[in-house]
Design an enzyme around this catalytic site. Structure first.
Site, PDB file in Angstrom:
ATOM      1  N   TYR A 162     -27.946  26.913  19.974  1.00 58.01           N
ATOM      2  CA  TYR A 162     -27.210  26.846  21.233  1.00 58.01           C
ATOM      3  C   TYR A 162     -26.108  27.896  21.305  1.00 58.01           C
ATOM      4  O   TYR A 162     -25.405  28.150  20.335  1.00 58.01           O
ATOM      5  CB  TYR A 162     -26.578  25.460  21.399  1.00 58.01           C
ATOM      6  CG  TYR A 162     -27.555  24.350  21.673  1.00 58.01           C
ATOM      7  CD1 TYR A 162     -28.259  24.292  22.870  1.00 58.01           C
ATOM      8  CD2 TYR A 162     -27.774  23.348  20.731  1.00 58.01           C
ATOM      9  CE1 TYR A 162     -29.163  23.272  23.119  1.00 58.01           C
ATOM     10  CE2 TYR A 162     -28.672  22.305  20.967  1.00 58.01           C
ATOM     11  CZ  TYR A 162     -29.359  22.287  22.169  1.00 58.01           C
ATOM     12  OH  TYR A 162     -30.249  21.272  22.418  1.00 58.01           O
ATOM     13  N   ARG A 191      -6.562  -2.202  -6.885  1.00 58.49           N
ATOM     14  CA  ARG A 191      -7.583  -1.949  -5.855  1.00 58.49           C
ATOM     15  C   ARG A 191      -8.122  -0.528  -6.023  1.00 58.49           C
ATOM     16  O   ARG A 191      -7.357   0.440  -5.970  1.00 58.49           O
ATOM     17  CB  ARG A 191      -6.992  -2.098  -4.444  1.00 58.49           C
ATOM     18  CG  ARG A 191      -6.433  -3.456  -4.123  1.00 58.49           C
ATOM     19  CD  ARG A 191      -6.053  -3.561  -2.637  1.00 58.49           C
ATOM     20  NE  ARG A 191      -5.229  -2.458  -2.178  1.00 58.49           N
ATOM     21  CZ  ARG A 191      -3.901  -2.408  -2.263  1.00 58.49           C
ATOM     22  NH1 ARG A 191      -3.238  -3.408  -2.830  1.00 58.49           N
ATOM     23  NH2 ARG A 191      -3.218  -1.385  -1.806  1.00 58.49           N
ATOM     24  N   HIS A 233       0.850  -1.189   0.000  1.00 58.54           N
ATOM     25  CA  HIS A 233       0.000   0.000   0.000  1.00 58.54           C
ATOM     26  C   HIS A 233       0.886   1.240   0.000  1.00 58.54           C
ATOM     27  O   HIS A 233       1.864   1.310   0.746  1.00 58.54           O
ATOM     28  CB  HIS A 233      -0.910   0.008   1.228  1.00 58.54           C
ATOM     29  CG  HIS A 233      -2.011   1.023   1.178  1.00 58.54           C
ATOM     30  ND1 HIS A 233      -2.954   1.041   0.178  1.00 58.54           N
ATOM     31  CD2 HIS A 233      -2.320   2.054   2.002  1.00 58.54           C
ATOM     32  CE1 HIS A 233      -3.800   2.037   0.399  1.00 58.54           C
ATOM     33  NE2 HIS A 233      -3.425   2.675   1.483  1.00 58.54           N
ATOM     34  N   ASP A 261     -29.643  17.009  15.685  1.00 61.50           N
ATOM     35  CA  ASP A 261     -30.622  16.532  14.709  1.00 61.50           C
ATOM     36  C   ASP A 261     -31.156  17.624  13.784  1.00 61.50           C
ATOM     37  O   ASP A 261     -31.920  17.325  12.871  1.00 61.50           O
ATOM     38  CB  ASP A 261     -31.829  15.906  15.432  1.00 61.50           C
ATOM     39  CG  ASP A 261     -31.403  14.987  16.562  1.00 61.50           C
ATOM     40  OD1 ASP A 261     -30.739  13.985  16.265  1.00 61.50           O
ATOM     41  OD2 ASP A 261     -31.717  15.287  17.729  1.00 61.50           O
ATOM     42  N   CYS A 265     -26.860  21.493  15.383  1.00 57.18           N
ATOM     43  CA  CYS A 265     -27.345  20.692  16.519  1.00 57.18           C
ATOM     44  C   CYS A 265     -27.258  19.203  16.184  1.00 57.18           C
ATOM     45  O   CYS A 265     -26.873  18.806  15.082  1.00 57.18           O
ATOM     46  CB  CYS A 265     -28.780  21.079  16.854  1.00 57.18           C
ATOM     47  SG  CYS A 265     -29.016  22.832  17.199  1.00 57.18           S
TER      48      CYS A 265
END
Length: 403
Positions: free
Chosen positions: A276, A233, A174, A328, A326
């Site tokens: 926030y 690869r 690699h 979500d 935030c």
């Protein structure tokens, strides 16, 4: 489309659209340039794109096999009907040699200690495990270290051929800096390849068959197709992303687009703050849109509103993030977006955003001090993957709905 549901019926909350046509086009491009068999790297859930659906599509496109990081990823593919060869690039606990042998999974062997442990477990279990020897030519992570004491490392590699329970079917390495244009890095990469070729020659002269030889990763295979060995690869390039800012391939097509919807609109008056910590306070009247995506979905909190904050695409217009991202939800400035409405589709990042000044995986990586790999790998499993072909939905994978 101003609706929480589209005609296919999936909930439009936060989702990732995966363009299978782009995936196949990228694969065809890589195979053409490489000029030989391509092993598709689908570790990390196919870099966040969904390993099973990606593997099925690439099987049809002509992939020679798949590479994963661990045994669990390999077993996941096998459970879902993937029959092509699979190779584990990382560590597998030797106690699971039966799984490797019985499911036809090839294991990387990267040290004499690991080879001995794997051999002992295989002999005790009465099985034979197919293995590819990992040669460390300069990555300094896993592998037989030929860059230091070459003769010692070569002796260790040769010894693996005599270990019971191990069937050596390949050799690989690699690259550490093939995605760099720095002169020193280019020289280092060339030295790695020369050392790898020296190792292969020494093994063959000693009567040790090298089997499947694979050297080139995403960057190297497109810059040096002559280095492919008997297989190449392909990783990040399959998903349409460049290996680095320095090494770019214009023919690639980004495969993932992350989307969400406008869930709420709010008229923000001067002096009022957002989110926030009250990090953003309006200097004039603004229209804001709350959208259903946050850091729990993989949208980085570091894109919280600032000069280098996130920019999403709403009705074809760039919409900057206001205040803190935030868990979500995120708030956008849509003051200059004509006709914005609740339920509008929002592109969080994707190729469509580039021309309009909104974010792509690359711009998010730049803003957050990381790489595009991390951006797409970071999309959480609670985000459904919506697979498209010819613009039509062909499959939905939703982890929260499974079972």
């Amino acid at each position: 489309m101003n609706s929480y549901h589209n005609k296919y019926g999936f909930e439009r909350h936060c989702w990732a659209e995966i363009d299978l046509d782009a995936l196949r086009d990228n694969f065809a491009y890589v195979r053409q340039v490489a000029g030989g068999p391509v092993c598709a790297v689908v570790k990390a859930d196919a870099y966040g794109h969904g390993a099973v659906a990606v593997a099925r599509a690439l099987h049809q496109a002509g992939a020679a096999g798949f590479a994963v990081s661990c045994l669990s990823e390999a077993r996941h593919l096998r459970r879902h009907g993937v029959t092509l060869p699979i190779m584990v690039l990382g560590y597998t606990d030797p106690r699971f040699v039966r799984d490797l042998a019985h499911q036809g999974i090839t294991q990387a062997v990267f040290s004499p200690e690991y080879a001995a442990a794997l051999s002992a477990a295989a002999a005790e279990a009465g099985v034979s495990v197919a293995c590819h020897l990992k040669v460390d030519t300069g990555m300094g992570r896993l592998g037989f270290g030929v860059r230091g004491d070459f003769d010692r490392a070569l002796a260790q590699l040769k010894a693996c051929y005599g270990l019971p329970g191990l069937s050596i079917t390949g050799v690989f390495q690699h690259f550490a800096a093939a995605d760099s244009d720095d002169a020193g890095d280019i020289a280092f990469t060339e030295a790695q390849q020369a050392l790898f070729e020296r190792t292969l020659q020494a093994l063959r002269q000693a009567g040790c068959p090298t089997g499947v030889v694979h050297s080139a990763n995403s960057a190297a295979q497109l810059r040096h197709p002559e280095w492919r060995g008997s297989m190449t690869r392909a990783g990040i390039v399959l998903y349409g992303l460049d290996p680095s800012p320095e090494v770019r391939f214009p023919a690639l097509k980004p495969v993932m687009t992350l989307k969400t919807v406008v869930t709420h609109l709010n008229r923000l008056h001067p002096g009022e703050s957002v989110s926030y910590g009250r990090t953003y306070t309006a200097d004039r009247e603004r229209l804001t849109a709350t959208v259903a995506v946050g850091y729990a979905d993989g949208y980085p909190r570091r894109l919280s509103g600032s000069d280098a904050g996130g920019v999403m695409l709403v009705r074809g217009c760039p919409a900057p993030v206001l205040g803190r991202v935030c868990m979500d939800q995120t708030v956008l400035d849509v003051t200059d977006v004509p006709g914005v409405a609740m339920g509008d589709e929002v592109t969080v990042f994707g190729p469509a955003g580039a021309a309009a000044g909104a974010d792509t995986a690359d711009t998010i990586a730049q803003k957050t001090g990381t790489i595009n790999y991390e951006v797409v790998c970071g999309i959480s499993r609670r985000v459904p993957r919506i697979y498209l072909q010819g613009g039509a939905l062909v499959e939905i994978w939703n982890d929260l709905e499974e079972g």
